[in-house]
Design a protein around this motif. Structure first.
Motif, PDB file in Angstrom:
ATOM      1  N   PHE A  28       0.845  -1.185   0.000  1.00  0.00           N
ATOM      2  CA  PHE A  28       0.000   0.000   0.000  1.00  0.00           C
ATOM      3  C   PHE A  28       0.884   1.240   0.000  1.00  0.00           C
ATOM      4  O   PHE A  28       2.013   1.233   0.503  1.00  0.00           O
ATOM      5  N   PHE A  29       0.345   2.331  -0.573  1.00  0.00           N
ATOM      6  CA  PHE A  29       1.076   3.585  -0.714  1.00  0.00           C
ATOM      7  C   PHE A  29       0.131   4.744  -0.413  1.00  0.00           C
ATOM      8  O   PHE A  29      -1.063   4.689  -0.740  1.00  0.00           O
ATOM      9  N   ILE A  30       0.667   5.789   0.203  1.00  0.00           N
ATOM     10  CA  ILE A  30      -0.079   7.030   0.431  1.00  0.00           C
ATOM     11  C   ILE A  30       0.772   8.173  -0.092  1.00  0.00           C
ATOM     12  O   ILE A  30       1.900   8.379   0.353  1.00  0.00           O
ATOM     13  N   THR A  31       0.237   8.911  -1.056  1.00  0.00           N
ATOM     14  CA  THR A  31       0.988  10.003  -1.674  1.00  0.00           C
ATOM     15  C   THR A  31       0.899  11.270  -0.827  1.00  0.00           C
ATOM     16  O   THR A  31       0.149  11.349   0.152  1.00  0.00           O
ATOM     17  N   LYS A  32       1.670  12.276  -1.225  1.00  0.00           N
ATOM     18  CA  LYS A  32       1.657  13.563  -0.550  1.00  0.00           C
ATOM     19  C   LYS A  32       0.269  14.207  -0.573  1.00  0.00           C
ATOM     20  O   LYS A  32      -0.098  14.958   0.329  1.00  0.00           O
ATOM     21  N   SER A  33      -0.494  13.935  -1.621  1.00  0.00           N
ATOM     22  CA  SER A  33      -1.818  14.536  -1.758  1.00  0.00           C
ATOM     23  C   SER A  33      -2.921  13.682  -1.153  1.00  0.00           C
ATOM     24  O   SER A  33      -4.086  13.874  -1.447  1.00  0.00           O
ATOM     25  N   ARG A  34      -2.559  12.708  -0.326  1.00  0.00           N
ATOM     26  CA  ARG A  34      -3.496  11.842   0.389  1.00  0.00           C
ATOM     27  C   ARG A  34      -4.251  10.886  -0.527  1.00  0.00           C
ATOM     28  O   ARG A  34      -5.362  10.468  -0.231  1.00  0.00           O
ATOM     29  N   LEU A  35      -3.664  10.530  -1.648  1.00  0.00           N
ATOM     30  CA  LEU A  35      -4.210   9.458  -2.467  1.00  0.00           C
ATOM     31  C   LEU A  35      -3.590   8.151  -1.973  1.00  0.00           C
ATOM     32  O   LEU A  35      -2.365   8.005  -1.959  1.00  0.00           O
ATOM     33  N   ALA A  36      -4.434   7.201  -1.581  1.00  0.00           N
ATOM     34  CA  ALA A  36      -3.950   5.904  -1.117  1.00  0.00           C
ATOM     35  C   ALA A  36      -4.303   4.842  -2.145  1.00  0.00           C
ATOM     36  O   ALA A  36      -5.395   4.856  -2.725  1.00  0.00           O
ATOM     37  N   PHE A  37      -3.376   3.932  -2.396  1.00  0.00           N
ATOM     38  CA  PHE A  37      -3.642   2.854  -3.333  1.00  0.00           C
ATOM     39  C   PHE A  37      -2.757   1.664  -2.987  1.00  0.00           C
ATOM     40  O   PHE A  37      -1.775   1.775  -2.244  1.00  0.00           O
ATOM     41  N   GLY A  38      -3.126   0.518  -3.539  1.00  0.00           N
ATOM     42  CA  GLY A  38      -2.344  -0.683  -3.266  1.00  0.00           C
ATOM     43  C   GLY A  38      -2.926  -1.878  -3.992  1.00  0.00           C
ATOM     44  O   GLY A  38      -3.832  -1.762  -4.824  1.00  0.00           O
ATOM     45  N   GLY A  39      -2.407  -3.033  -3.652  1.00  0.00           N
ATOM     46  CA  GLY A  39      -2.871  -4.258  -4.290  1.00  0.00           C
ATOM     47  C   GLY A  39      -2.200  -5.466  -3.679  1.00  0.00           C
ATOM     48  O   GLY A  39      -1.380  -5.353  -2.756  1.00  0.00           O
ATOM     49  N   GLY A  40      -2.568  -6.622  -4.212  1.00  0.00           N
ATOM     50  CA  GLY A  40      -2.001  -7.847  -3.680  1.00  0.00           C
ATOM     51  C   GLY A  40      -2.133  -9.004  -4.644  1.00  0.00           C
ATOM     52  O   GLY A  40      -2.950  -8.989  -5.573  1.00  0.00           O
ATOM     53  N   ILE A  41      -1.306 -10.009  -4.419  1.00  0.00           N
ATOM     54  CA  ILE A  41      -1.336 -11.259  -5.169  1.00  0.00           C
ATOM     55  C   ILE A  41      -1.357 -12.395  -4.155  1.00  0.00           C
ATOM     56  O   ILE A  41      -0.569 -12.416  -3.204  1.00  0.00           O
ATOM     57  N   GLU A  42      -2.261 -13.343  -4.355  1.00  0.00           N
ATOM     58  CA  GLU A  42      -2.374 -14.493  -3.462  1.00  0.00           C
ATOM     59  C   GLU A  42      -2.463 -15.764  -4.299  1.00  0.00           C
ATOM     60  O   GLU A  42      -3.183 -15.795  -5.300  1.00  0.00           O
TER      61      GLU A  42
END
Length: 801
Positions: free
Chosen positions: A553-567
């Motif tokens: 997961f990532f949170i940018t300076k502008s408060r955009l959060a995003f992420g993902g996963g593989i299982e």
């Protein structure tokens, strides 16, 4: 040489501890209390120490506060309460966000928070927060977890000035647990400046190791406090009217909650004739699997101040007042020409008590006890019209006893016992657990685990079981990792008062992660992790499967959060639970599942969360797709709505259908679709008064093809001549509209309108619109209830008399 975790435990506990010097502030003893109005105009405020020079907690790490956003805090006390005066300087007060919300709702606002620990043990803080709107929030903190279900009665006021806003707070000693001979308390102050996405603290907190409760500053000067009697009453009265299928029922109730401070450390909570008629609805789902669904507790008495009882996950309070233990056994007791005309779904709770607290030497003691009433089904003979009662749950006692010794400000050893005793020859159960969670003094390494034993007495037989767990971890720095093992046997059983989905399992697991604690050029925070496990049965010791998972997961300076996963799984997987018969298994290929999500900045009027998942089973036509979209819109500081849409489709999946009388296990090939529409909204008239809406429609049709299969002893499927219709069309509809008004501290009036519909049939071929038409052909439950709660403090009552 065998690995002995206790040798490592002793070694870790001896390692050295280092930390920056703690800041200190001295409280001033006063004779006359201030008026809580947000104006620090009493002369004594000018004579207090000042807590200042705040540093950044997030997104940065110890950066100095902005010159135009400084914070100062003053502290005073008398024999009734402790007082705080905080000045939060801001050269742009018009930019301070002011979204209205009720207690414990932290939306688009700034806040000032006090984290206070009278025993200064580094583990058990109590938090009191005041938002820029004046709304309050309070929480108990244990093991780094904030519990906002805990509520206390305290007083605060906010006032905005030209270049600052001021918070004045009074916290009565009745809201705290402390020893009167402890003159130095742990304390820290937090300030969130939401519109610039920054949060500051008074005493520096190292986010890379330890818990935030270990980084408190020191509050000194507290001498000769004569704490008042901690005794309060919350009498209530409620009334409800319910209409269903042409029948109308009226119900009313009165009761009392009592809270008494037995001594400086321990508190007794009692509920007499409890009423839980206004608890929220559960998010029910169609369950095609072999395991029980778990639902969150929503009854205040069971959610507030239960941190000791939650140790070891042996206490699942939903068992109390749930379905009778003999509910499903009534059919087996029917005689010729008899039928069931009433079989109550729920068991009524008569009363309950909680006694909990912690000594100044770190020993926590918790005692919980509840009694439920005798419950019976009514059976009628259709030929003679005579009725009789069949007891489904006798008078029952539920008990939890906990001893939790904390030490080193970061470690604990716990002994917990749960017991269910039912009168007569009904089932009894007892579970005992020994738990440990040890971190070395430098907060770098941790070992935790437990050993539990269960004992069930039923039909004159006693069955014992065991469970064990151990994990060793590195818990500091950017790179953290750990490994462990979990095991229980096939007779381990805790579900009379706890919750477990499966037993007879043995799992080895490990994880490693990388996380930043200081912002980079593009990100305020990010974390990348990898987890894996390999699974066996405990007895016999046979391999069942594996799992590998990568997440980020990532949170940018502008408060955009995003992420993902593989299982994914590698190789064949052996499911010993889907067949519903001991010793049998279902063999399948592994799966590959991919997911991604994004969450936009909640500070903006419009924001959304979006999540997508795709999965498939290797070498087959089985696949899965899901999407979840949740937009939210803030029309004003007083009005916001959130819509949630979920869609999923599982195609060509094989699953259990039935077990025939000859022992054959039948599987079917099915498509499962799920559509959920939910809407929540709130209009706040003030921080004490609001109108709320919660709506949810869950629809899940299940369609089988015309081919059924028999599970063979090799775990694969053979063609079967079995014929049956197992299609399902499952609907849940719930709507709650409520008005809540906190008309005095701790006192509340709640009006609730609720309607609900449930339907389950085999019309899985219906489209969405036709399904709704079909659903509304079912009778609707309409309920209106009114509940009045009034808080009475014994010390105030004395002044009235």
């Amino acid at each position: 040489m065998k690995f002995n975790p206790f040798i490592l435990l002793i070694f870790l506990s001896t390692l050295s501890f280092s930390q920056l010097a703690k800041k200190q502030i001295k409280a001033l003893k006063i004779d006359k209390p201030p008026v809580i109005n947000g104006v620090l105009d009493e002369p004594f405020w000018q004579n207090t120490d000042i807590a200042k020079d705040f540093v950044m907690f997030q997104p940065g790490d110890g950066d100095a506060e902005r010159n135009n956003k400084k914070t100062t805090v003053r502290v005073a006390y008398d024999d009734e309460a402790i007082y705080f005066g905080a000045t939060l300087y801001d050269d742009t007060p018009d930019k301070v966000p002011m979204e209205f919300g009720n207690r414990d709702e932290f939306g688009n606002t700034d806040f000032f928070l006090i984290s206070i620990n009278p025993n200064n043990d580094g583990q058990n803080d109590t938090e009191f927060a005041v938002q820029s709107t004046g709304a309050q929030g309070d929480a108990k903190v244990s093991n780094g977890n904030e519990d906002f279900t805990w509520n206390a009665v305290w007083f605060s006021k906010v006032k905005f000035n030209k270049n600052s806003w001021v918070v004045e707070i009074k916290i009565p000693y009745s809201a705290l647990r402390f020893s009167t001979n402890v003159e130095t308390w742990g304390i820290n102050f937090h300030r969130r400046i939401h519109y610039i996405n920054e949060q500051y603290v008074w005493n520096y907190i190292d986010k890379s190791k330890g818990e935030i409760t270990q980084y408190s500053g020191l509050l000194t000067g507290l001498k000769n406090i004569e704490a008042p009697t901690r005794l309060s009453f919350s009498p209530y009265a409620s009334a409800a009217i319910t209409n269903y299928d042409g029948n109308t029922e009226f119900d009313k109730s009165i009761g009392l909650d009592l809270k008494y401070g037995i001594n400086e450390s321990f508190t007794l909570d009692v509920t007499l004739i409890p009423d839980f008629g206004q608890t929220g609805f559960d998010d029910l789902e169609l369950n095609l699997g072999p395991f029980e669904q778990r639902f969150d507790e929503q009854r205040d008495f069971f959610t507030e101040g239960t941190e000791l009882f939650d140790k070891g996950r042996l206490f699942y309070s939903r068992r109390i007042g749930n379905r009778a233990v003999g509910y499903n056994a009534v059919d087996d007791q029917l005689g010729t020409d008899e039928e069931i005309i009433n079989n109550p779904e729920k068991v009524n709770m008569l009363n309950a008590i909680k006694l909990s607290g912690r000594t100044k030497k770190g020993l926590g003691i918790g005692i919980f006890n509840a009694i439920t009433e005798k419950t019976s089904a009514t059976v009628k003979n259709s030929m003679t019209n005579k009725t009789r009662k069949v007891v489904t749950e006798p008078l029952a006692n539920y008990n939890v006893l906990v001893f939790d010794q904390q030490f080193n400000k970061n470690s604990s050893v716990t002994l917990i016992n749960t017991n269910v005793t039912r009168s007569g020859s009904f089932r009894d159960a007892n579970v005992t657990g020994l738990l440990y969670d040890i971190t070395n003094k430098s907060n770098k390494y941790n070992i935790k685990g437990n050993f539990k034993m269960s004992n069930v007495k039923e039909n004159g037989e006693i069955t014992d079981g065991f469970s064990g767990f151990v994990e060793v971890s590195k818990i500091f720095g950017n790179v953290q990792y750990g490994a462990g093992h979990y095991r229980n046997n096939d007779t381990y059983e805790v579900n009379d008062l706890g919750f477990q989905r499966r037993n007879n399992i043995s799992t080895y697991f490990g994880e490693i992660s990388y996380q930043i604690f200081k912002p980079t050029k593009h990100f305020n925070d990010y974390r990348i992790s990898f987890e894996s496990s390999i699974d066996y049965l405990n007895n016999p010791n046979v391999y069942t499967g594996n799992e590998f998972e990568f997440d980020a997961f990532f949170i940018t300076k502008s408060r955009l959060a995003f992420g993902g996963g593989i299982e994914t799984n590698i190789g064949k997987q052996f499911d010993y639970f889907e067949p519903r018969v001991a010793g049998r298994y279902f063999k399948q290929n592994g799966i590959l599942e991919l997911g991604a999500w994004v969450s936009t900045d909640y500070r903006k009027n419009f924001a959304y969360d979006l999540r997508g998942t795709y999965g498939s089973r290797y070498g087959t036509s089985e696949d899965f797709v899901a999407i979840n979209f949740e937009p939210r819109f803030r029309f004003s500081n007083k009005f916001q709505i959130i819509y949630n849409f979920e869609y999923s489709k599982l195609k060509n999946a094989n699953g259990w259908v039935a077990r025939q009388n000859n022992g054959d296990i039948i599987f079917g090939n099915r498509d499962v679709k799920t559509v959920t529409n939910a809407l929540s909204g709130k209009y706040s008239f003030s921080v004490k008064s609001s109108l709320s809406l919660a709506f949810r429609h869950y629809w899940s049709p299940v369609t089988y093809d015309n081919n059924f299969y028999e599970l063979n002893t090799e775990g694969t499927l053979d063609s079967s001549t079995y014929i049956g219709n197992h299609d399902i069309n499952y609907n849940i509809w719930n709507l709650d509209l409520s008005y809540a008004w906190e008309f005095a501290p701790g006192s509340q009036l709640v009006a609730l309108y609720r309607n609900s519909i449930f339907n389950s049939d085999d019309l899985s071929y219906l489209n969405f619109n036709r399904n709704l038409e079909n659903l509304f052909e079912e009778p609707i439950v309409n309920n209106f209830s009114l509940k009045f709660i009034y808080f009475l403090d014994y010390n105030k009552i004395k002044t009235w008399l």
